[in-house]
Scaffold this motif. Structure first.
Motif, mmCIF file in Angstrom:
data_model
loop_
_atom_site.group_PDB
_atom_site.id
_atom_site.type_symbol
_atom_site.label_atom_id
_atom_site.label_comp_id
_atom_site.label_asym_id
_atom_site.label_seq_id
_atom_site.Cartn_x
_atom_site.Cartn_y
_atom_site.Cartn_z
ATOM 1 N N LEU A 139 0.839 -1.191 0.000
ATOM 2 C CA LEU A 139 0.000 0.000 0.000
ATOM 3 C C LEU A 139 0.876 1.244 0.000
ATOM 4 O O LEU A 139 2.001 1.224 0.505
ATOM 5 C CB LEU A 139 -0.884 0.036 1.253
ATOM 6 C CG LEU A 139 -1.888 -1.090 1.451
ATOM 7 C CD1 LEU A 139 -2.568 -0.930 2.811
ATOM 8 C CD2 LEU A 139 -2.922 -1.099 0.339
ATOM 9 N N ILE A 140 0.340 2.332 -0.534
ATOM 10 C CA ILE A 140 1.031 3.610 -0.471
ATOM 11 C C ILE A 140 0.065 4.700 -0.027
ATOM 12 O O ILE A 140 -1.153 4.591 -0.213
ATOM 13 C CB ILE A 140 1.661 4.009 -1.825
ATOM 14 C CG1 ILE A 140 0.576 4.284 -2.869
ATOM 15 C CG2 ILE A 140 2.646 2.953 -2.307
ATOM 16 C CD1 ILE A 140 1.093 4.944 -4.136
ATOM 17 N N MET A 141 0.635 5.738 0.578
ATOM 18 C CA MET A 141 -0.103 6.958 0.910
ATOM 19 C C MET A 141 0.807 8.146 0.628
ATOM 20 O O MET A 141 2.034 8.032 0.744
ATOM 21 C CB MET A 141 -0.478 6.999 2.395
ATOM 22 C CG MET A 141 -1.481 5.976 2.860
ATOM 23 S SD MET A 141 -1.743 6.155 4.652
ATOM 24 C CE MET A 141 -2.833 4.760 4.960
ATOM 25 N N LYS A 142 0.230 9.271 0.269
ATOM 26 C CA LYS A 142 1.052 10.463 0.200
ATOM 27 C C LYS A 142 1.461 10.824 1.620
ATOM 28 O O LYS A 142 0.775 10.486 2.597
ATOM 29 C CB LYS A 142 0.333 11.599 -0.506
ATOM 30 C CG LYS A 142 -0.932 12.106 0.134
ATOM 31 C CD LYS A 142 -1.522 13.214 -0.734
ATOM 32 C CE LYS A 142 -2.810 13.762 -0.134
ATOM 33 N NZ LYS A 142 -3.386 14.848 -0.978
ATOM 34 N N ARG A 143 2.586 11.505 1.754
ATOM 35 C CA ARG A 143 3.216 11.713 3.048
ATOM 36 C C ARG A 143 2.265 12.276 4.110
ATOM 37 O O ARG A 143 2.233 11.807 5.246
ATOM 38 C CB ARG A 143 4.414 12.645 2.881
ATOM 39 C CG ARG A 143 5.036 13.120 4.188
ATOM 40 C CD ARG A 143 5.617 11.993 5.015
ATOM 41 N NE ARG A 143 6.824 11.468 4.413
ATOM 42 C CZ ARG A 143 7.602 10.555 4.997
ATOM 43 N NH1 ARG A 143 7.257 10.048 6.172
ATOM 44 N NH2 ARG A 143 8.690 10.112 4.400
ATOM 45 N N GLU A 144 1.499 13.273 3.770
ATOM 46 C CA GLU A 144 0.596 13.898 4.737
ATOM 47 C C GLU A 144 -0.375 12.869 5.319
ATOM 48 O O GLU A 144 -0.626 12.841 6.537
ATOM 49 C CB GLU A 144 -0.172 15.036 4.064
ATOM 50 C CG GLU A 144 -1.145 15.752 4.976
ATOM 51 C CD GLU A 144 -1.912 16.856 4.250
ATOM 52 O OE1 GLU A 144 -2.719 17.541 4.909
ATOM 53 O OE2 GLU A 144 -1.705 17.027 3.024
ATOM 54 N N ASP A 145 -0.930 12.023 4.468
ATOM 55 C CA ASP A 145 -1.869 11.003 4.927
ATOM 56 C C ASP A 145 -1.157 9.907 5.714
ATOM 57 O O ASP A 145 -1.688 9.381 6.701
ATOM 58 C CB ASP A 145 -2.614 10.394 3.742
ATOM 59 C CG ASP A 145 -3.595 11.372 3.107
ATOM 60 O OD1 ASP A 145 -3.944 12.368 3.772
ATOM 61 O OD2 ASP A 145 -3.999 11.146 1.958
ATOM 62 N N TYR A 146 0.039 9.557 5.277
ATOM 63 C CA TYR A 146 0.851 8.547 5.962
ATOM 64 C C TYR A 146 1.144 8.972 7.396
ATOM 65 O O TYR A 146 0.968 8.192 8.343
ATOM 66 C CB TYR A 146 2.151 8.369 5.167
ATOM 67 C CG TYR A 146 3.148 7.378 5.701
ATOM 68 C CD1 TYR A 146 3.086 6.035 5.356
ATOM 69 C CD2 TYR A 146 4.208 7.803 6.506
ATOM 70 C CE1 TYR A 146 4.039 5.131 5.800
ATOM 71 C CE2 TYR A 146 5.171 6.909 6.956
ATOM 72 C CZ TYR A 146 5.070 5.576 6.605
ATOM 73 O OH TYR A 146 6.032 4.683 7.047
ATOM 74 N N ASP A 147 1.578 10.218 7.562
ATOM 75 C CA ASP A 147 1.873 10.720 8.903
ATOM 76 C C ASP A 147 0.629 10.698 9.784
ATOM 77 O O ASP A 147 0.687 10.336 10.969
ATOM 78 C CB ASP A 147 2.409 12.152 8.828
ATOM 79 C CG ASP A 147 3.834 12.210 8.307
ATOM 80 O OD1 ASP A 147 4.509 11.163 8.265
ATOM 81 O OD2 ASP A 147 4.277 13.316 7.944
ATOM 82 N N LYS A 148 -0.484 11.091 9.211
ATOM 83 C CA LYS A 148 -1.743 11.124 9.954
ATOM 84 C C LYS A 148 -2.147 9.719 10.384
ATOM 85 O O LYS A 148 -2.581 9.505 11.531
ATOM 86 C CB LYS A 148 -2.838 11.761 9.085
ATOM 87 C CG LYS A 148 -4.151 12.029 9.797
ATOM 88 C CD LYS A 148 -5.110 12.772 8.868
ATOM 89 C CE LYS A 148 -6.438 13.079 9.566
ATOM 90 N NZ LYS A 148 -7.367 13.819 8.645
ATOM 91 N N PHE A 149 -1.989 8.766 9.482
ATOM 92 C CA PHE A 149 -2.348 7.372 9.772
ATOM 93 C C PHE A 149 -1.459 6.807 10.876
ATOM 94 O O PHE A 149 -1.960 6.194 11.842
ATOM 95 C CB PHE A 149 -2.223 6.534 8.500
ATOM 96 C CG PHE A 149 -2.555 5.083 8.675
ATOM 97 C CD1 PHE A 149 -3.857 4.635 8.553
ATOM 98 C CD2 PHE A 149 -1.559 4.152 8.958
ATOM 99 C CE1 PHE A 149 -4.169 3.294 8.720
ATOM 100 C CE2 PHE A 149 -1.853 2.813 9.123
ATOM 101 C CZ PHE A 149 -3.169 2.384 9.006
ATOM 102 N N ILE A 150 -0.141 6.969 10.759
ATOM 103 C CA ILE A 150 0.794 6.431 11.746
ATOM 104 C C ILE A 150 0.535 7.046 13.121
ATOM 105 O O ILE A 150 0.486 6.345 14.140
ATOM 106 C CB ILE A 150 2.253 6.676 11.324
ATOM 107 C CG1 ILE A 150 2.580 5.958 10.005
ATOM 108 C CG2 ILE A 150 3.213 6.229 12.430
ATOM 109 C CD1 ILE A 150 2.514 4.464 10.068
ATOM 110 N N ALA A 151 0.368 8.368 13.159
ATOM 111 C CA ALA A 151 0.144 9.046 14.437
ATOM 112 C C ALA A 151 -1.146 8.571 15.104
ATOM 113 O O ALA A 151 -1.180 8.300 16.307
ATOM 114 C CB ALA A 151 0.119 10.555 14.225
ATOM 115 N N TYR A 152 -2.196 8.462 14.306
ATOM 116 C CA TYR A 152 -3.487 8.053 14.864
ATOM 117 C C TYR A 152 -3.433 6.622 15.399
ATOM 118 O O TYR A 152 -3.899 6.349 16.522
ATOM 119 C CB TYR A 152 -4.576 8.172 13.795
ATOM 120 C CG TYR A 152 -5.937 7.724 14.275
ATOM 121 C CD1 TYR A 152 -6.740 8.563 15.039
ATOM 122 C CD2 TYR A 152 -6.413 6.440 13.974
ATOM 123 C CE1 TYR A 152 -7.983 8.143 15.496
ATOM 124 C CE2 TYR A 152 -7.654 6.016 14.416
ATOM 125 C CZ TYR A 152 -8.436 6.872 15.178
ATOM 126 O OH TYR A 152 -9.653 6.452 15.633
#
Length: 279
Positions: free
Chosen positions: A61-74
């Motif tokens: 899977l891939i996410m653009k960085r902004e979404d990736y950071d949001k996902f990991i943090a959450y």
């Protein structure tokens, strides 16, 4: 009395677990209103086979960085959101030996061939960063190409630090360099090197860039046009539907060329470096 020896799980079981992890990830992404796309071999599988590539079980899977950071943090702060699965990432686990994140099932254990590291059955999650607007700069071999050179060096340090056997390589000079880099890299924790790599990967933002890539992972830094990721479509994958970038055909052609053509028989093998067991 026969000794109770754990048997490796089957490819089909790994696939089933991967799909369940993905469905949970998709639920979290819907909750957070962020985009996620299947990529690489999983994308080829969706397009060419309507499911997994027959000889493989990877799920990317891939996410653009902004979404990736949001996902990991959450998911790090709200671990029940992914339950029973968990995020493995260097910001969560300082001993984690990979730059990309993995979403793992703790009901399994993976033993890696050349690393003192274990995890559950996982799916990969790659952050895609901006590359600015000058792709030739990244591909240049000239000394001004500071980003690519630093990425390659730090990646070599990370692998040198984590391999049990650092003598993997195609030539004696390469083996020697890897040993020396590994000895030096072991003087710092994994998180130290991951943070350095992460800082470089974030040099350009997604929105300011014409090209994007998994900058911190792909030391060749192959750029893809950002416009190819503007929008999502859905394709059949086994018994479910998966999200793919709108211009997925252009992406696959850029990375793989004729992606609809099967590789030769000798290349139709999974490239795994671990064995999975059920706990």
């Amino acid at each position: 009395m026969a000794e109770n020896i754990a048997k490796p799980v089957s490819k089909d079981e790994i696939r089933n677990v991967s799909l369940k992890i993905f469905e949970k990830v998709l639920q979290v992404c819907d909750k957070l209103d962020i985009n996620v796309w299947v990529m690489y071999g999983t994308l080829i599988g969706a397009v060419r086979h309507k499911g997994f590539i027959p000889w493989d079980d990877d799920f990317d899977l891939i996410m653009k960085r902004e979404d990736y950071d949001k996902f990991i943090a959450y998911c790090s702060k709200n671990r029940s959101a992914l339950a029973p699965y968990y995020v493995d990432h260097f910001t969560v686990n300082p001993d984690y030996p990979f730059y990309i994140a993995r979403i793992c099932d703790p009901n399994y254990v993976l033993k890696f061939d050349n690393m003192d590291y274990t995890s559950g059955i996982f799916i990969d999650l790659y952050p895609f960063d901006g590359m600015g607007n000058n792709l030739d700069y990244w591909r240049s071999k000239k000394g001004s190409n500071k980003y690519t050179r630093k990425i390659q060096l730090i990646t070599a340090l990370i692998w040198g630090r984590n391999y049990k056997n650092p003598f993997i390589g195609s030539s004696l000079p390469r083996k020697t360099v890897r040993v020396l880099l590994g000895l030096y890299a072991k003087t710092r924790p994994n998180k130290h090197w991951m943070t350095k790599l992460d800082r470089i990967a974030r040099t350009f933002t997604w929105n300011e860039s014409s090209y994007v890539a998994p900058v911190g992972w792909d030391d060749r830094v192959r750029g893809l046009k950002r416009e190819w990721f503007e929008g999502t479509t859905w394709l059949k994958f086994e018994d479910i539907m998966v999200p793919v970038p709108a211009k997925y055909k252009k992406i696959l052609k850029e990375i793989y060329g004729n992606y609809m053509e099967l590789p030769s028989k000798d290349k139709q093998v999974a490239t795994h470096y671990y064995t999975a067991y059920r706990k």
